[in-house]
Design a protein around this motif. Structure first.
Motif, PDB file in Angstrom:
ATOM      1  N   CYS A  76      -3.945   0.951   7.383  1.00  0.00           N
ATOM      2  CA  CYS A  76      -3.034   0.375   6.397  1.00  0.00           C
ATOM      3  C   CYS A  76      -1.775  -0.129   7.086  1.00  0.00           C
ATOM      4  N   ARG A  90       1.234   6.969  -5.798  1.00  0.00           N
ATOM      5  CA  ARG A  90       0.038   6.131  -5.698  1.00  0.00           C
ATOM      6  C   ARG A  90      -0.677   6.379  -4.373  1.00  0.00           C
ATOM      7  N   LEU A  91       0.093   6.543  -3.301  1.00  0.00           N
ATOM      8  CA  LEU A  91      -0.484   6.818  -1.990  1.00  0.00           C
ATOM      9  C   LEU A  91      -1.217   8.156  -1.997  1.00  0.00           C
ATOM     10  N   GLU A  92      -0.647   9.142  -2.647  1.00  0.00           N
ATOM     11  CA  GLU A  92      -1.302  10.448  -2.771  1.00  0.00           C
ATOM     12  C   GLU A  92      -2.629  10.317  -3.509  1.00  0.00           C
ATOM     13  N   GLY A 123       2.326  -0.193   6.753  1.00  0.00           N
ATOM     14  CA  GLY A 123       3.338   0.640   6.126  1.00  0.00           C
ATOM     15  C   GLY A 123       4.729   0.152   6.456  1.00  0.00           C
ATOM     16  N   ARG A 167       4.858   6.848  -3.360  1.00  0.00           N
ATOM     17  CA  ARG A 167       4.310   8.096  -2.838  1.00  0.00           C
ATOM     18  C   ARG A 167       3.200   8.623  -3.752  1.00  0.00           C
ATOM     19  N   CYS A 182      -5.190   8.902  -1.210  1.00  0.00           N
ATOM     20  CA  CYS A 182      -5.657   9.897  -0.242  1.00  0.00           C
ATOM     21  C   CYS A 182      -6.701  10.818  -0.862  1.00  0.00           C
ATOM     22  N   PHE A 192       0.820  -1.216   0.000  1.00  0.00           N
ATOM     23  CA  PHE A 192       0.000   0.000   0.000  1.00  0.00           C
ATOM     24  C   PHE A 192       0.851   1.262   0.000  1.00  0.00           C
ATOM     25  N   THR A 193       1.976   1.244   0.697  1.00  0.00           N
ATOM     26  CA  THR A 193       2.800   2.449   0.797  1.00  0.00           C
ATOM     27  C   THR A 193       4.061   2.376  -0.062  1.00  0.00           C
ATOM     28  N   MET A 195      -2.377  11.387   4.882  1.00  0.00           N
ATOM     29  CA  MET A 195      -3.130  10.155   5.115  1.00  0.00           C
ATOM     30  C   MET A 195      -4.124  10.330   6.256  1.00  0.00           C
ATOM     31  N   ILE A 219       8.201   4.944   4.453  1.00  0.00           N
ATOM     32  CA  ILE A 219       7.499   6.111   4.982  1.00  0.00           C
ATOM     33  C   ILE A 219       8.474   7.158   5.492  1.00  0.00           C
TER      34      ILE A 219
END
Length: 602
Positions: free
Chosen positions: A285, A264-266, A287, A262, A269, A258-259, A302, A292
């Motif tokens: 999630c 994709r994580l943005e 991480g 960056r 969010c 999931f993390t 997040m 991170i």
């Protein structure tokens, strides 16, 4: 086993009647409470896949007793074509015996899958009477096994990715199946497939495979190339699940991927923030601290999009061991992540510690405790720490080559443990030393947490968030269970605050305080002790004014009315009404700090 030997009572295939295939994740009754929170993610994916292929799946999580009762009911009203069992490290012996019972009692073919499938031996197949075990990703394998069992299509020895007993009675394995590359092509989970009723949470995988090779992890040995779902595809599945079950309040992103990115994580969010404007839910999630730590500013992003709980792998406080575990992170990066989570206002950050792992010694245990203690002091009330004993998962590097990691596995099958007792030792520590270390760590952890609370270092807003997350979203924490709930005054106060319109003294506008009604959170008969006609609460001796104030905090009178009423009793001891009111307010502030009172508007 090329010639299927089970009694097949299937009626001829009818298009209007799909073969029923229940998929089970079962444990012994000892683990019953855990099913409140566990979502059978892998089984839901399998169910969606075979559901689109002409089968009627059902997914059940619960105890073996409940599973047997369900099978009694279902077999009485319809034909069960086959049963699939999820097999992990803890339930191997249960599936072994339960599978055999099912075959003998109901003549239903049994299929096994899950992370333990790769380690199942010949005795397991003989006792469980399983047709085969699907090794690795199971969607296509399960479908082909069902086609073989139900419709006699193909040959067992030509189904990729399985282990089984062949016609000569030997344990055999077929060619490894290539993992599915386009995860967006897979069907989304359907809540209607659940046989255990609606849950308040859903588990979502946004990708498969793992880029890391942690020495203690099953995925470290079984990790394949990382494959990621598109953000749009994941969000479509979440929306679908929320539409099917409006009671869902907690989205659980369960994958290690999931993390990873960056960007994709943005994107997640942004999309989660949009969806939360329409629906009330929060999310969790996993991480990787090494990732991170590169962009800690993302944690605030997040949190703003609904993250309330995150898990990172800490594993140890020894710099040498964290490298030996191949964690691809450092103690400094872990500290950086903890600080960033605290500063971003994350409610709960959880981290696991392995006790009795690679090259563990009394010195490494001391390093680990000192590290935990430092982290707790950095983020009082936020950091949840859990302790697990080293577990020899199949395929993990330590399991395969234990001597390279200073470990001797005494009970590889874990027949003496249910996760509560070590099954291995190290060169420096015996099994009983490791067991004692876990007990010692647990006692020190709770003691340290209670000390931080008693010293007033846990922010009240953070305590409140834990109670609200529990009340509104069913999310628990170590702080809540082991510390807050053990303090009767605090527990009652914050339970009232989270479940009603009650407020703390500080939460009431100062210019309106006289119109609010103070309410004590305990019963006087069992909270007040009398010693020589002097009242005290938990060892605190009450003055006459303090006693009268707590006595009148019944929620029936407004504060202004209480002040006027008591002034008529104590006026001789004060220069003026304002002086009395100031003293009374100071006492109420102390009551509030002691968690004795709340305030209600009506």
């Amino acid at each position: 086993m090329d010639d299927f030997k089970y009694k097949n009572t299937c009626e001829p295939h009818k298009k209007e009647q799909k073969p029923f295939v229940p998929l089970f994740f079962i444990q012994r009754p000892l683990f019953k409470d855990s099913f409140k929170y566990i979502e059978p993610l892998g089984l839901m994916s399998l169910a969606a896949f075979i559901g689109d292929k002409g089968y009627e799946p059902g997914v059940f999580t619960g105890t073996s007793i409940d599973a047997l009762n369900l099978l009694e009911l279902e077999s009485a009203r319809r034909h069960i074509a086959a049963i699939g069992f999820y097999c992990d490290f803890e339930n191997v012996s249960l599936i072994e015996s339960f599978g055999g019972l099912i075959v003998e009692k109901f003549s239903i073919p049994v299929i096994v899958g899950g992370p333990q499938a790769a380690a199942l031996d010949k005795d397991f197949f003989l006792r469980s009477k399983a047709v085969a075990a699907a090794v690795g990703e199971g969607e296509e394998t399960l479908f082909e096994l069902l086609e073989f069992i139900v419709y006699k299509k193909g040959e067992l020895n030509r189904i990729k990715g399985i282990t089984y007993i062949d016609a000569e009675g030997a344990l055999a394995s077929t060619e490894e199946r290539t993992p599915i590359q386009d995860l967006d092509s897979l069907a989304h989970q359907k809540r209607s497939y659940s046989l255990t009723g609606p849950k308040s949470n859903i588990a979502i995988l946004t990708g498969r495979g793992c880029p890391f090779r942690c020495a203690f992890c099953f995925m470290g040995g079984a990790a394949k190339k990382v494959r990621l779902r598109s953000v749009g595809n994941v969000m479509a599945e979440i929306r679908k699940c929320l539409d099917e079950n409006p009671g869902i309040k907690y989205v659980w992103f369960a994958d290690d991927t999931f993390t990873l990115s960056r960007e994709r994580l943005e994107e997640f969010c942004v999309e989660l923030s949009k969806l939360r404007r329409e629906r009330d839910f929060v999310w969790f999630c996993e991480g990787h601290p090494g990732l991170i730590a590169r962009w800690p500013e993302m944690i605030k992003r997040m949190v703003d999009s609904g993250l309330v709980r995150m898990q990172i792998g800490i594993e140890t406080g020894s710099a040498r061991l964290i490298d030996l575990y191949r964690k691809q992170t450092s103690l400094a990066e872990i500290e950086k992540v903890v600080s960033a989570c605290r500063d971003a206002g994350l409610a709960q950050l959880c981290g696991n510690i392995i006790i009795g792992g690679a090259c563990e010694t009394s010195e490494t245990l001391s390093e680990t405790w000192n590290f935990i203690d430092r982290l707790l002091g950095m983020a009082p009330g936020m950091l949840d720490i859990s302790f697990t004993l080293f577990t020899p998962y199949p395929g993990a590097a330590i399991t395969e080559c234990p001597l390279d990691f200073g470990v001797e596995i005494a009970d590889r099958a874990s027949l003496t443990s249910i996760g509560d007792f070590p099954v291995s030792r190290t060169k420096a520590l015996d099994i009983y030393d490791i067991s004692a270390a876990k007990y010692d760590f647990t006692q020190k952890l709770v003691s340290r947490m209670k000390k931080l609370l008693a010293e007033g270092l846990v922010p009240r807003e953070l305590i409140m968030s834990h109670y609200r997350l529990s009340a509104l979203y069913g999310i628990s924490s170590v702080w809540h269970r082991a510390v807050y709930s053990q303090d009767p005054f605090l527990n009652r106060k914050y339970s009232l605050l989270s479940g009603s319109s009650a407020e703390t003294l500080g939460g009431v506008p100062r210019d309106q305080i006289d119109q609010w009604r103070p309410l004590r959170v305990f019963s006087l008969w069992n909270a007040v002790a009398w010693r020589e006609m002097t009242p005290e609460i938990s060892g605190y001796v009450l003055s006459p004014l303090e006693y009268q104030l707590i006595l009148h905090c019944s929620g029936k009178l407004k504060l202004g009315e209480i002040i006027e009423r008591l002034y008529s009793i104590f006026m001789k001891s004060f220069e003026s009404f304002e002086e009395f009111k100031s003293m009374a307010f100071e006492i109420l502030c102390d009551f509030d700090k002691k968690n004795w009172i709340v305030f209600n508007k009506y």
